[in-house]
Design a protein around this motif. Structure first.
Motif, PDB file in Angstrom:
ATOM      1  N   LYS A 130       0.842  -1.208   0.000  1.00  0.00           N
ATOM      2  CA  LYS A 130       0.000   0.000   0.000  1.00  0.00           C
ATOM      3  C   LYS A 130       0.874   1.254   0.000  1.00  0.00           C
ATOM      4  CE  LYS A 130      -2.597  -1.742   3.397  1.00  0.00           C
ATOM      5  NZ  LYS A 130      -3.641  -1.939   4.422  1.00  0.00           N
ATOM      6  N   ALA A 131       1.942   1.214   0.787  1.00  0.00           N
ATOM      7  CA  ALA A 131       2.842   2.377   0.845  1.00  0.00           C
ATOM      8  C   ALA A 131       3.557   2.583  -0.485  1.00  0.00           C
ATOM      9  CB  ALA A 131       3.853   2.190   1.974  1.00  0.00           C
ATOM     10  N   THR A 132       3.967   1.488  -1.115  1.00  0.00           N
ATOM     11  CA  THR A 132       4.679   1.606  -2.393  1.00  0.00           C
ATOM     12  C   THR A 132       3.774   2.192  -3.463  1.00  0.00           C
ATOM     13  OG1 THR A 132       6.017  -0.314  -1.798  1.00  0.00           O
ATOM     14  CG2 THR A 132       6.028   0.329  -4.116  1.00  0.00           C
ATOM     15  N   CYS A 133       2.517   1.723  -3.524  1.00  0.00           N
ATOM     16  CA  CYS A 133       1.615   2.187  -4.581  1.00  0.00           C
ATOM     17  C   CYS A 133       1.049   3.577  -4.295  1.00  0.00           C
ATOM     18  CB  CYS A 133       0.490   1.183  -4.810  1.00  0.00           C
ATOM     19  SG  CYS A 133      -0.071   1.153  -6.530  1.00  0.00           S
ATOM     20  N   SER A 134       1.213   4.058  -3.078  1.00  0.00           N
ATOM     21  CA  SER A 134       0.675   5.362  -2.695  1.00  0.00           C
ATOM     22  C   SER A 134       1.214   6.502  -3.561  1.00  0.00           C
ATOM     23  CB  SER A 134       1.001   5.598  -1.223  1.00  0.00           C
ATOM     24  OG  SER A 134       0.830   6.936  -0.884  1.00  0.00           O
ATOM     25  N   GLY A 135       2.423   6.330  -4.067  1.00  0.00           N
ATOM     26  CA  GLY A 135       2.991   7.354  -4.954  1.00  0.00           C
ATOM     27  C   GLY A 135       2.160   7.538  -6.218  1.00  0.00           C
ATOM     28  N   TRP A 136       1.655   6.430  -6.753  1.00  0.00           N
ATOM     29  CA  TRP A 136       0.807   6.526  -7.952  1.00  0.00           C
ATOM     30  C   TRP A 136      -0.512   7.223  -7.627  1.00  0.00           C
ATOM     31  CZ3 TRP A 136       3.388   6.099 -12.113  1.00  0.00           C
ATOM     32  CH2 TRP A 136       4.366   5.117 -12.315  1.00  0.00           C
ATOM     33  N   LEU A 137      -1.088   6.885  -6.472  1.00  0.00           N
ATOM     34  CA  LEU A 137      -2.353   7.528  -6.080  1.00  0.00           C
ATOM     35  C   LEU A 137      -2.147   9.030  -5.888  1.00  0.00           C
ATOM     36  CD1 LEU A 137      -5.333   7.307  -5.315  1.00  0.00           C
ATOM     37  CD2 LEU A 137      -4.631   6.739  -2.973  1.00  0.00           C
ATOM     38  N   ALA A 138      -1.027   9.382  -5.271  1.00  0.00           N
ATOM     39  CA  ALA A 138      -0.731  10.813  -5.070  1.00  0.00           C
ATOM     40  C   ALA A 138      -0.647  11.540  -6.409  1.00  0.00           C
ATOM     41  CB  ALA A 138       0.570  10.971  -4.273  1.00  0.00           C
ATOM     42  N   ARG A 139      -0.015  10.917  -7.395  1.00  0.00           N
ATOM     43  CA  ARG A 139       0.085  11.559  -8.720  1.00  0.00           C
ATOM     44  C   ARG A 139      -1.293  11.740  -9.337  1.00  0.00           C
ATOM     45  NH1 ARG A 139       5.306  11.670 -10.871  1.00  0.00           N
ATOM     46  NH2 ARG A 139       4.438  13.139 -12.346  1.00  0.00           N
ATOM     47  N   ASP A 140      -2.186  10.762  -9.110  1.00  0.00           N
ATOM     48  CA  ASP A 140      -3.543  10.889  -9.655  1.00  0.00           C
ATOM     49  C   ASP A 140      -4.334  11.988  -8.948  1.00  0.00           C
ATOM     50  OD1 ASP A 140      -4.618   9.428 -11.922  1.00  0.00           O
ATOM     51  OD2 ASP A 140      -3.843   7.644 -10.939  1.00  0.00           O
ATOM     52  N   LEU A 141      -4.153  12.123  -7.639  1.00  0.00           N
ATOM     53  CA  LEU A 141      -4.841  13.204  -6.923  1.00  0.00           C
ATOM     54  C   LEU A 141      -4.347  14.559  -7.447  1.00  0.00           C
ATOM     55  CD1 LEU A 141      -4.861  12.149  -3.134  1.00  0.00           C
ATOM     56  CD2 LEU A 141      -6.526  11.669  -4.899  1.00  0.00           C
ATOM     57  N   ALA A 168      -2.012   9.672   0.825  1.00  0.00           N
ATOM     58  CA  ALA A 168      -1.518  10.332  -0.390  1.00  0.00           C
ATOM     59  C   ALA A 168      -1.676  11.848  -0.272  1.00  0.00           C
ATOM     60  CB  ALA A 168      -2.269   9.804  -1.613  1.00  0.00           C
ATOM     61  N   ALA A 169      -2.787  12.292   0.321  1.00  0.00           N
ATOM     62  CA  ALA A 169      -3.018  13.735   0.481  1.00  0.00           C
ATOM     63  C   ALA A 169      -1.956  14.351   1.396  1.00  0.00           C
ATOM     64  CB  ALA A 169      -4.421  13.986   1.030  1.00  0.00           C
ATOM     65  N   ARG A 170      -1.636  13.633   2.480  1.00  0.00           N
ATOM     66  CA  ARG A 170      -0.583  14.121   3.392  1.00  0.00           C
ATOM     67  C   ARG A 170       0.752  14.212   2.680  1.00  0.00           C
ATOM     68  NH1 ARG A 170      -2.304  10.708   7.455  1.00  0.00           N
ATOM     69  NH2 ARG A 170      -3.832  11.876   8.640  1.00  0.00           N
ATOM     70  N   ARG A 171       1.038  13.183   1.897  1.00  0.00           N
ATOM     71  CA  ARG A 171       2.266  13.120   1.123  1.00  0.00           C
ATOM     72  C   ARG A 171       2.407  14.325   0.184  1.00  0.00           C
ATOM     73  NH1 ARG A 171       3.949   7.345  -0.842  1.00  0.00           N
ATOM     74  NH2 ARG A 171       5.649   7.829  -2.236  1.00  0.00           N
ATOM     75  N   LEU A 172       1.251  14.826  -0.300  1.00  0.00           N
ATOM     76  CA  LEU A 172       1.257  15.969  -1.222  1.00  0.00           C
ATOM     77  C   LEU A 172       1.268  17.302  -0.486  1.00  0.00           C
ATOM     78  CD1 LEU A 172      -1.428  14.668  -3.754  1.00  0.00           C
ATOM     79  CD2 LEU A 172       1.003  15.037  -4.263  1.00  0.00           C
ATOM     80  N   GLY A 173       1.238  17.256   0.852  1.00  0.00           N
ATOM     81  CA  GLY A 173       1.220  18.505   1.610  1.00  0.00           C
ATOM     82  C   GLY A 173      -0.152  19.151   1.667  1.00  0.00           C
ATOM     83  N   TRP A 174      -1.219  18.361   1.387  1.00  0.00           N
ATOM     84  CA  TRP A 174      -2.576  18.901   1.504  1.00  0.00           C
ATOM     85  C   TRP A 174      -2.941  18.981   2.978  1.00  0.00           C
ATOM     86  CZ3 TRP A 174      -6.118  16.181  -2.683  1.00  0.00           C
ATOM     87  CH2 TRP A 174      -5.544  16.384  -3.943  1.00  0.00           C
ATOM     88  N   GLN A 175      -3.943  19.823   3.273  1.00  0.00           N
ATOM     89  CA  GLN A 175      -4.426  19.923   4.648  1.00  0.00           C
ATOM     90  C   GLN A 175      -5.368  18.763   4.935  1.00  0.00           C
ATOM     91  OE1 GLN A 175      -5.868  24.067   5.181  1.00  0.00           O
ATOM     92  NE2 GLN A 175      -4.601  24.469   3.371  1.00  0.00           N
ATOM     93  N   VAL A 176      -5.021  18.001   5.955  1.00  0.00           N
ATOM     94  CA  VAL A 176      -5.791  16.824   6.367  1.00  0.00           C
ATOM     95  C   VAL A 176      -6.113  16.983   7.851  1.00  0.00           C
ATOM     96  CG1 VAL A 176      -5.716  14.311   6.641  1.00  0.00           C
ATOM     97  CG2 VAL A 176      -4.613  15.374   4.659  1.00  0.00           C
ATOM     98  N   PRO A 177      -7.380  16.795   8.255  1.00  0.00           N
ATOM     99  CA  PRO A 177      -7.745  16.995   9.665  1.00  0.00           C
ATOM    100  C   PRO A 177      -6.985  16.057  10.604  1.00  0.00           C
ATOM    101  CG  PRO A 177      -9.713  16.682   8.303  1.00  0.00           C
ATOM    102  CD  PRO A 177      -8.535  16.397   7.430  1.00  0.00           C
TER     103      PRO A 177
END
Ligand code: DU
Ligand code: SF4
Length: 229
Positions: A130-141, A168-177
């Motif tokens: 899940k952690a490895t594939c999270s990079g792809w999800l982040a790119r899609d977001l 993925a949102a955290r990884r992108l520096g988005w605001q997450v509650p």
């Protein structure tokens, strides 16, 4: 980068040895008897839908004889029968069924991705996968939020999708509650892009047979969440 270019890159990923072995063994020696005469995709599942979408649906992972066979998200399996029928009722899908690429299905305003893009044994990806594939999800977001539609709403199917989106949102520096919003059917969390643009995250029980056969997820419940997209 366009969605098509990102999909092309994802399609050749081999980062998870266990999943590469599984997706390819199902595709060669392990085909379901009823599909034995069909070629299988046997690769990571690319995104499917409207490149100008403002809504992104995030599933769990390809089904071994579904997406791993047809090469399209939620296509050729029972989960997809539920999802696309609901998207058709709500006006997002041009037809209620999703059989195979070339069947004429088109989505408007929605794109569909998976948290983990290769079929996992027993539908259970490991923490590391899940952690490895999270990079792809982040790119899609990122891509959807920078795209012509602008990302407004995310729909996570199941807790793996919910956690995947938050990570993925955290990884992108988005605001997450904080503390981390809890997954549930109909749960909602308010995220924001670094520039302050609001993005809503909605949760739904996954459309897998485990939930739909047992009545944990009904059509009425699914339609109610989709109406909020
Ligand atoms: O019930 P099924 O159609 O065989 O799907 C198996 C499994 O994979 C279930 O947990 C749903 C999930 N899934 C998904 O997340 N994305 C897809 O495109 C297809 C199935
Ligand atoms: Fe690559 Fe994701 Fe497949 Fe792992 S699960 S091999 S990261 S596409």
């Amino acid at each position: 980068l366009t969605p098509a270019e990102l999909d092309a890159r994802v399609s050749v990923c081999r980062a998870c040895p266990r999943l590469v072995a599984w997706r390819e063994s199902v595709a060669t020696r392990g085909r379901r008897a009823s599909f034995a005469d069909q070629p299988y995709w046997g690769r990571p599942g690319p995104s499917f839908g409207d490149p100008a979408a403002s809504v992104l649906i995030v599933g769990l992972a390809p089904a071994a004889n579904g997406t791993n066979r047809t090469g399209r998200m939620f296509t050729g399996d029972r989960s997809g029968d539920w999802l696309y029928a609901a998207l058709h009722r709500a006006g997002y899908a041009s037809q209620p069924t999703s059989v195979a690429a070339g069947d004429g299905l088109e989505l408007t305003g929605i794109r569909i991705v998976a948290t983990v893009r290769c079929a996992p044994p027993a539908n259970r990806p490991s923490t590391e996968e899940k952690a490895t594939c999270s990079g792809w999800l982040a790119r899609d977001l990122e891509l959807t939020s920078a795209g012509p539609g602008g990302l407004r709403t995310l729909l996570a199917l199941g807790s793996i999708g919910w956690d995947g989106v938050l990570g993925a949102a955290r990884r992108l520096g988005w605001q997450v509650p904080r503390p981390k919003p809890r997954f549930g059917h109909g749960a909602e969390a308010a995220l924001a892009l670094p520039d302050g643009t609001d993005v809503r995250l909605l949760g739904s029980y996954h459309v897998s047979q485990q939930n739909t056969f047992t009545g944990k997820l009904t059509e009425v419940m699914l339609d109610a969440v989709i109406a909020r997209l």
